[in-house]
Design a protein around this motif. Sequence first.
Motif, PDB file in Angstrom:
ATOM      1  N   MET A 126      78.795  63.293  54.905  1.00  0.00           N
ATOM      2  CA  MET A 126      79.160  64.528  55.574  1.00  0.00           C
ATOM      3  C   MET A 126      80.668  64.517  55.770  1.00  0.00           C
ATOM      4  O   MET A 126      81.307  63.453  55.734  1.00  0.00           O
ATOM      5  N   ILE A 127      81.228  65.695  55.979  1.00  0.00           N
ATOM      6  CA  ILE A 127      82.608  65.761  56.423  1.00  0.00           C
ATOM      7  C   ILE A 127      82.635  66.452  57.775  1.00  0.00           C
ATOM      8  O   ILE A 127      81.728  67.218  58.131  1.00  0.00           O
ATOM      9  N   GLY A 128      83.671  66.153  58.522  1.00  0.00           N
ATOM     10  CA  GLY A 128      83.882  66.798  59.802  1.00  0.00           C
ATOM     11  C   GLY A 128      85.354  67.119  59.961  1.00  0.00           C
ATOM     12  O   GLY A 128      86.222  66.415  59.419  1.00  0.00           O
ATOM     13  N   GLN A 129      85.638  68.184  60.678  1.00  0.00           N
ATOM     14  CA  GLN A 129      87.007  68.530  61.034  1.00  0.00           C
ATOM     15  C   GLN A 129      87.085  68.413  62.545  1.00  0.00           C
ATOM     16  O   GLN A 129      86.528  69.238  63.269  1.00  0.00           O
ATOM     17  N   LEU A 146      88.784  58.365  58.675  1.00  0.00           N
ATOM     18  CA  LEU A 146      89.698  59.447  58.317  1.00  0.00           C
ATOM     19  C   LEU A 146      89.802  59.516  56.798  1.00  0.00           C
ATOM     20  O   LEU A 146      89.878  58.485  56.122  1.00  0.00           O
ATOM     21  N   ILE A 147      89.777  60.712  56.236  1.00  0.00           N
ATOM     22  CA  ILE A 147      89.838  60.863  54.786  1.00  0.00           C
ATOM     23  C   ILE A 147      91.267  60.567  54.325  1.00  0.00           C
ATOM     24  O   ILE A 147      92.212  61.233  54.766  1.00  0.00           O
ATOM     25  N   PRO A 148      91.439  59.572  53.465  1.00  0.00           N
ATOM     26  CA  PRO A 148      92.792  59.188  53.034  1.00  0.00           C
ATOM     27  C   PRO A 148      93.509  60.339  52.327  1.00  0.00           C
ATOM     28  O   PRO A 148      92.908  61.116  51.588  1.00  0.00           O
ATOM     29  N   GLY A 149      94.803  60.414  52.572  1.00  0.00           N
ATOM     30  CA  GLY A 149      95.630  61.395  51.878  1.00  0.00           C
ATOM     31  C   GLY A 149      95.520  62.812  52.406  1.00  0.00           C
ATOM     32  O   GLY A 149      96.155  63.718  51.846  1.00  0.00           O
ATOM     33  N   ARG A 150      94.738  63.029  53.444  1.00  0.00           N
ATOM     34  CA  ARG A 150      94.572  64.369  53.995  1.00  0.00           C
ATOM     35  C   ARG A 150      95.407  64.494  55.269  1.00  0.00           C
ATOM     36  O   ARG A 150      95.230  63.751  56.231  1.00  0.00           O
ATOM     37  N   SER A 151      96.321  65.428  55.273  1.00  0.00           N
ATOM     38  CA  SER A 151      97.239  65.600  56.394  1.00  0.00           C
ATOM     39  C   SER A 151      96.556  66.338  57.549  1.00  0.00           C
ATOM     40  O   SER A 151      95.601  67.101  57.341  1.00  0.00           O
ATOM     41  N   PRO A 152      97.046  66.155  58.757  1.00  0.00           N
ATOM     42  CA  PRO A 152      96.543  66.952  59.886  1.00  0.00           C
ATOM     43  C   PRO A 152      96.801  68.440  59.640  1.00  0.00           C
ATOM     44  O   PRO A 152      97.716  68.816  58.899  1.00  0.00           O
ATOM     45  N   PHE A 153      95.992  69.293  60.248  1.00  0.00           N
ATOM     46  CA  PHE A 153      96.197  70.734  60.145  1.00  0.00           C
ATOM     47  C   PHE A 153      95.823  71.362  61.480  1.00  0.00           C
ATOM     48  O   PHE A 153      95.236  70.725  62.344  1.00  0.00           O
ATOM     49  N   PHE A 155      94.282  74.802  63.749  1.00  0.00           N
ATOM     50  CA  PHE A 155      93.692  76.130  63.927  1.00  0.00           C
ATOM     51  C   PHE A 155      93.217  76.264  65.364  1.00  0.00           C
ATOM     52  O   PHE A 155      92.951  75.273  66.039  1.00  0.00           O
ATOM     53  N   SER A 156      93.142  77.498  65.825  1.00  0.00           N
ATOM     54  CA  SER A 156      92.751  77.803  67.210  1.00  0.00           C
ATOM     55  C   SER A 156      93.533  76.961  68.222  1.00  0.00           C
ATOM     56  O   SER A 156      92.990  76.520  69.245  1.00  0.00           O
ATOM     57  N   ASP A 157      94.823  76.704  67.905  1.00  0.00           N
ATOM     58  CA  ASP A 157      95.754  76.043  68.822  1.00  0.00           C
ATOM     59  C   ASP A 157      95.505  74.548  69.017  1.00  0.00           C
ATOM     60  O   ASP A 157      96.015  73.952  69.966  1.00  0.00           O
ATOM     61  N   TYR A 158      94.727  73.927  68.137  1.00  0.00           N
ATOM     62  CA  TYR A 158      94.496  72.483  68.219  1.00  0.00           C
ATOM     63  C   TYR A 158      94.810  71.827  66.883  1.00  0.00           C
ATOM     64  O   TYR A 158      94.619  72.427  65.817  1.00  0.00           O
ATOM     65  N   GLU A 159      95.261  70.575  66.951  1.00  0.00           N
ATOM     66  CA  GLU A 159      95.495  69.784  65.749  1.00  0.00           C
ATOM     67  C   GLU A 159      94.177  69.150  65.310  1.00  0.00           C
ATOM     68  O   GLU A 159      93.424  68.617  66.143  1.00  0.00           O
ATOM     69  N   TYR A 160      93.894  69.191  64.008  1.00  0.00           N
ATOM     70  CA  TYR A 160      92.639  68.673  63.463  1.00  0.00           C
ATOM     71  C   TYR A 160      92.894  67.616  62.398  1.00  0.00           C
ATOM     72  O   TYR A 160      93.925  67.617  61.725  1.00  0.00           O
ATOM     73  N   ARG A 161      91.922  66.712  62.255  1.00  0.00           N
ATOM     74  CA  ARG A 161      91.897  65.742  61.173  1.00  0.00           C
ATOM     75  C   ARG A 161      90.543  65.828  60.483  1.00  0.00           C
ATOM     76  O   ARG A 161      89.540  66.247  61.088  1.00  0.00           O
ATOM     77  N   GLU A 162      90.509  65.427  59.220  1.00  0.00           N
ATOM     78  CA  GLU A 162      89.265  65.430  58.447  1.00  0.00           C
ATOM     79  C   GLU A 162      88.689  64.015  58.377  1.00  0.00           C
ATOM     80  O   GLU A 162      89.411  63.053  58.113  1.00  0.00           O
ATOM     81  N   ILE A 163      87.391  63.915  58.600  1.00  0.00           N
ATOM     82  CA  ILE A 163      86.719  62.628  58.537  1.00  0.00           C
ATOM     83  C   ILE A 163      85.546  62.693  57.569  1.00  0.00           C
ATOM     84  O   ILE A 163      84.966  63.757  57.352  1.00  0.00           O
ATOM     85  N   GLU A 164      85.214  61.557  56.970  1.00  0.00           N
ATOM     86  CA  GLU A 164      84.008  61.424  56.162  1.00  0.00           C
ATOM     87  C   GLU A 164      83.017  60.560  56.929  1.00  0.00           C
ATOM     88  O   GLU A 164      83.384  59.505  57.454  1.00  0.00           O
ATOM     89  N   ILE A 165      81.786  61.025  56.973  1.00  0.00           N
ATOM     90  CA  ILE A 165      80.735  60.360  57.741  1.00  0.00           C
ATOM     91  C   ILE A 165      79.688  59.822  56.773  1.00  0.00           C
ATOM     92  O   ILE A 165      79.206  60.561  55.907  1.00  0.00           O
ATOM     93  N   SER A 166      79.344  58.572  56.918  1.00  0.00           N
ATOM     94  CA  SER A 166      78.327  57.958  56.057  1.00  0.00           C
ATOM     95  C   SER A 166      76.939  58.263  56.603  1.00  0.00           C
ATOM     96  O   SER A 166      76.672  58.071  57.792  1.00  0.00           O
ATOM     97  N   VAL A 167      76.053  58.737  55.726  1.00  0.00           N
ATOM     98  CA  VAL A 167      74.679  59.063  56.104  1.00  0.00           C
ATOM     99  C   VAL A 167      73.746  58.064  55.429  1.00  0.00           C
ATOM    100  O   VAL A 167      73.829  57.869  54.211  1.00  0.00           O
TER     101      VAL A 167
END
Length: 210
Positions: A126-129, A146-153, A155-167
């Motif tokens: 899965m991925i999560g923001q 944290l997903i390597p090589g993906r910069s913070p971004f 929206f809605s006035d908060y800083e987000y990071r992308e993560i990969e979740i193992s299922v």
Amino acid sequence: MFTTHPDIGERALLRPAPQEAYGAYQVSVARTLEDLQQVVAIRSAVFLAEQDCPYDEEFDGNDLCATHFLLKRQGRPVGTLRVRWFADFAKLERIVLLPCDRGRPGLKVMLAHMFELVSRKGYQRMIGQIQARLWPVWSRTFKCELIPGRSPFWFSDYEYREIEISVPVHPNALTMTEDPYLIIRPEGAWDRPGVLDASVTRSNNKRSAA
């Protein structure tokens, strides 16, 4: 409402919920208008009221194409999350608890049931923001990175990071060769006969009469 213990889903957690928590909380997939109203009420109380998120950013046009999970304690809705489905991954979104249930084990109970369903559908990642400030929380809750090589971004006035979740892999993951009655049962309730299973008797009677 789920009636089985989410053994597979619990493996995605770094630490399982106390066993007694599964009796104190109930988790279900939102299937009715009333369920969705409860989902909206929880998210409005937190995201709109607490975090001052604009309405059209919170309710973003994806709610009617997602699977929503509803967490209850003593019959009271206290948490929710949603999952959206893509070709080879699922996306975890809108995890939220009311203030009265933060710090309690209900979150892990809801996540375990969610991971169980995702795994049963055959997904292994899965991925999560996530809000960047919450990375320490989620990194201690379930197996993710944290997903390597993906910069913070932002929206809605908060800083987000992308993560990969193992299922974890489910031993009974659904395939195209399943019994046709199983596939048409309600989402997450594949092991219990549904209303269309019961219609078989009516169909057989009509064939006999013909």
